[in-house]
Design an enzyme around this catalytic site. Sequence first.
Site, PDB file in Angstrom:
ATOM      1  N   THR B 193       0.851  -1.187   0.000  1.00  0.00           N
ATOM      2  CA  THR B 193       0.000   0.000   0.000  1.00  0.00           C
ATOM      3  C   THR B 193       0.885   1.234   0.000  1.00  0.00           C
ATOM      4  O   THR B 193       2.022   1.189   0.460  1.00  0.00           O
ATOM      5  CB  THR B 193      -0.895   0.031   1.252  1.00  0.00           C
ATOM      6  OG1 THR B 193      -0.039   0.011   2.401  1.00  0.00           O
ATOM      7  CG2 THR B 193      -1.804  -1.177   1.299  1.00  0.00           C
ATOM      8  N   GLU B 339      -5.821  -2.515  -1.867  1.00  0.00           N
ATOM      9  CA  GLU B 339      -6.431  -3.729  -1.324  1.00  0.00           C
ATOM     10  C   GLU B 339      -7.606  -4.234  -2.159  1.00  0.00           C
ATOM     11  O   GLU B 339      -8.109  -5.323  -1.919  1.00  0.00           O
ATOM     12  CB  GLU B 339      -6.933  -3.475   0.113  1.00  0.00           C
ATOM     13  CG  GLU B 339      -5.836  -3.243   1.145  1.00  0.00           C
ATOM     14  CD  GLU B 339      -5.439  -1.773   1.273  1.00  0.00           C
ATOM     15  OE1 GLU B 339      -5.696  -0.998   0.322  1.00  0.00           O
ATOM     16  OE2 GLU B 339      -4.879  -1.408   2.319  1.00  0.00           O
ATOM     17  N   LYS B 448     -12.189  16.673  13.304  1.00  0.00           N
ATOM     18  CA  LYS B 448     -13.096  16.455  14.427  1.00  0.00           C
ATOM     19  C   LYS B 448     -13.195  17.751  15.220  1.00  0.00           C
ATOM     20  O   LYS B 448     -12.322  18.051  16.020  1.00  0.00           O
ATOM     21  CB  LYS B 448     -12.592  15.323  15.327  1.00  0.00           C
ATOM     22  CG  LYS B 448     -12.725  13.921  14.726  1.00  0.00           C
ATOM     23  CD  LYS B 448     -11.501  13.533  13.927  1.00  0.00           C
ATOM     24  CE  LYS B 448     -11.631  12.152  13.296  1.00  0.00           C
ATOM     25  NZ  LYS B 448     -10.510  11.881  12.355  1.00  0.00           N
ATOM     26  N   TRP B 453     -18.139  16.395  12.684  1.00  0.00           N
ATOM     27  CA  TRP B 453     -17.126  16.032  11.691  1.00  0.00           C
ATOM     28  C   TRP B 453     -17.196  17.008  10.523  1.00  0.00           C
ATOM     29  O   TRP B 453     -18.272  17.306  10.011  1.00  0.00           O
ATOM     30  CB  TRP B 453     -17.381  14.628  11.142  1.00  0.00           C
ATOM     31  CG  TRP B 453     -17.030  13.533  12.103  1.00  0.00           C
ATOM     32  CD1 TRP B 453     -16.313  13.635  13.256  1.00  0.00           C
ATOM     33  CD2 TRP B 453     -17.381  12.152  11.966  1.00  0.00           C
ATOM     34  NE1 TRP B 453     -16.194  12.407  13.858  1.00  0.00           N
ATOM     35  CE2 TRP B 453     -16.838  11.475  13.088  1.00  0.00           C
ATOM     36  CE3 TRP B 453     -18.080  11.417  11.011  1.00  0.00           C
ATOM     37  CZ2 TRP B 453     -16.977  10.103  13.277  1.00  0.00           C
ATOM     38  CZ3 TRP B 453     -18.217  10.058  11.202  1.00  0.00           C
ATOM     39  CH2 TRP B 453     -17.678   9.405  12.329  1.00  0.00           C
TER      40      TRP B 453
END
Lengths: 550, 550
Positions: B193, B339, B448, B453
């Site tokens: 990754t 992935e 946050k 959010w």
Amino acid sequence: MRLEGHLRKEIDMHGTMMDYSLVLPEFLERAGKLFPKIEIISRKPDRTLVRSSYGALYERAKRLASALTKLGVQPGDRVASMMWNHAGHLEVFFGAPCSGAILHTLNLRLHPQEIANIANHAQDRFLIIDDVLLPVYEQFAKDVKFEKVIVVPYGYETVPRNYANYEEVLATGSSEFCYPKIAETDGATMCFTSGTTGFSKGVVYTHRSVVLHSMAEAMVDTFAVSHQDVLLPLAPMFHANAWGVPYTAVMTGAKMVLMGPNVEPSAILDLMISEKVTAANAVPTVWISVLEELEKNPGRWHFDRPVRIVSGGSAPPLELMRKMDRFGLRILHLWGLTETSPLATTGHLKSRMQDWSEERKYLVRAKQGWPVPLIELRIMRPEGEAPWDGETVGEVEVRGPWVAGSYYREPDQAEKWSKDGWFRTGDMGTIDPEGILKIVDRSKDLVKSGGEWISSVDLENALMGHPAIREACVVGVPHPRWQERPLALLVLKQGANASKQEIREFLAKDFAGWQMPDEFVFVETIPKTSVGKFKKTTLREQYASWKWRE
Amino acid sequence: MRLEGHLRKEIDMHGTMMDYSLVLPEFLERAGKLFPKIEIISRKPDRTLVRSSYGALYERAKRLASALTKLGVQPGDRVASMMWNHAGHLEVFFGAPCSGAILHTLNLRLHPQEIANIANHAQDRFLIIDDVLLPVYEQFAKDVKFEKVIVVPYGYETVPRNYANYEEVLATGSSEFCYPKIAETDGATMCFTSGTTGFSKGVVYTHRSVVLHSMAEAMVDTFAVSHQDVLLPLAPMFHANAWGVPYTAVMTGAKMVLMGPNVEPSAILDLMISEKVTAANAVPTVWISVLEELEKNPGRWHFDRPVRIVSGGSAPPLELMRKMDRFGLRILHLWGLTETSPLATTGHLKSRMQDWSEERKYLVRAKQGWPVPLIELRIMRPEGEAPWDGETVGEVEVRGPWVAGSYYREPDQAEKWSKDGWFRTGDMGTIDPEGILKIVDRSKDLVKSGGEWISSVDLENALMGHPAIREACVVGVPHPRWQERPLALLVLKQGANASKQEIREFLAKDFAGWQMPDEFVFVETIPKTSVGKFKKTTLREQYASWKWRE
């Protein structure tokens, strides 16, 4: 050290991908979640249209799977269908396999006794049947023993009392059905060959093969089935699952139009216009009728955008392709067999041919084409594999993940597979350097004349290019001197006329004297198989004692 | 009786399909037979073009597989590559997996020490490397122990004597190579990754997953990769196999253009015109540069037909899509991760949206889109699965046959998968009733603020719609009162100007006061990861002690 290395490999060879099976419940869930409002249109026997949706399919197919399970269907049990193309049949296409059963689509056009033999051979436990087909069933009912015959109220409001009503069976099931554990190599659907030559043999498609075949049909270079499509599968759903198109439609969420028993050319054209059909599939004889209808009614149907016309089962005559193109109906030729699910090759142009003349393109498009991904072809002769030279004729052999590896319970048929595992198609053909397959003939249909082979297909294609000829069928007929000689059966177009001499001269432009039919017989119709192909076995029998003129 | 029934099922449940594995030698054989003359064009480091073909790929990849086998490569061994995009790398893409080895594509843009760590972790036995990259290798050579370093003469004529010459290694192999027995679940390629957050983790793609992923990319409703295409994969081949495009290209026989190390926007555009490119894939930052180049040079490049621009890695700004469209460069947004191979969703319109206004269509196309066949999505929240209402935000989880089920030798990472086997992407998003995914943010990148959010992605997209702003990156920075507050880093376009006040007013049209960045910082460049995404971890560290004005 050596052992350590060995151990290391044992651990590492496998990838880290999920163990995720290729099974049909995945398609059903996908359609239910992503395409609930996409329409499925069914034409009833009385010619009215009923509009359903993938949302309804999802709910009802799960209900059916649940109901079948409650009826005691066990994994691998055969559930037979005898139904036309409509949304109800599509429910069975998913409901039966998603219960773990194998759906066996019975070919309702066969002789009732043959249907009974096939159902018995397959050990079908249940039958789901359209009400309008009960008269066929009743002809062989005494010879079969279904545990339950479930009748779909498709043509009539009510179902005779001595049968189970499909809607009532569905009501016993729940759409909260939990799928059983299905392995991707488990059987999903079962189909018998149409038997142009000899008796029908069964093929059991697996969940894996259906999923992979659907993925292949959604590729740009094959059928190019897309969510944006409106599909009209005219091939019957009992004929190799309508060539797999309904499964591909559900995977992609394409709108679908299903015509039921009445497939009059004018109705096909009307529906293509009113429902904005983008692609349709059927055998060439259907397209010949459609073309006639178009020519008979100039200006009645107009297509704004080209429609993809997928033609298979036998080669489309060149003349048909040319004329259909002028109406915006663009024929794509597909080759395959029940044993190949059926998609094996498609007659697309290779990229370097895009600039060729239209005429040269037609010659390529009329061939069977090149294999789709994961399908392998070869031409075999007694002495071994033939070169890809476009000339050396041999038997076409095929291999791939959606190709049959055996027939269902027919150990005597093992010779249909080569020792190294390829399927022997019984088609004779060539492959050219571009990898393009051309079928010369079915090996049984080649006319064996004095040690030479004559292609009945080439003669038929040429004859159907004559302006007066509607259908042409050439068969080899025993000959005292030459073993066999070609005889041509001709159906003239309505109101058209042509003498034998004229036709002979027309053919002589392209064929040598020894390749020409020795006789032309004008007939009203040519007998066809249950899926619309010329029934050459019957014709050969009929003309077996033909007296050739010396 | 019961036992007999049981036995019957044991026999009949399986279908009668061939046992045919989904493995890469099938693609290589297909390309060699069907597409030998199709071109593969490679741009050398000196910017000259070299023309090769699938015929050469076939011959050379088999030679490589044979040579690797002679060098002692065993099934499952890792063979590393450190190469740019060119025909040689494509040979390794097939040669290594077709020998039974696992190809490990090293990310040459990582820090040399990290490359060494990754190669050691993967236990790579051999390295195949471009000559021009030897200076990178030499920075970590002392920390790795490859049995052989094979150097490809890509930029220079000769190879330093202390290394093996790729061409000489190839000469030891035979193109008559006989493939070893490969199971479809065997590893084929391996990739780490890119690590926007934390350390790199390895994923091992299987032959099966690569084959299925390629089939998915050739579907009309996804990439629509076709034999008629000319593909320009700009994503590096070490980044999730250039998103799988090279494998799909070989399967379909599409012409390919590979640009090597120099991907200047003007050169991209020149090649698109001269080679008649029909589709290209890269991250949005590449397309931002391409657009700038187009705008700087009016009339210099003209596209006769729309080119498919596949954009992934992060969401393309709306303004970019609009402007690219005007030049005939039509962005298709793809979402996925290393992935997920990476194809998981594409931003195509659903069929019922075709008649919508352009503006409404853009809003759909800018979202991540709906899942491709065989990929399943869900949104998970602490209390369970979220409804598909387009509003409820949770973590995106994904499942499918080309999705990782674990990381390579990282048992500590098991919490990245749910108990029922779905991959937790770390992306926060919503799914609407059409099944369309919208990523709100990476879970680590959400700001946050006082229990609420704030999506950094939404702010960035809006900011990049301002005519003076070239790039915008928003990060959450610690705040004494609100926990975190958004801070926006802005790169202005060359010669452009805008005051903070102007920008604040521009944003205020679409955002509430509490959602607005508390500070705007003008910078020269924004640091990026090895695959061109904003490096937010670095930025958060850099601004961790930012002093907010009270």
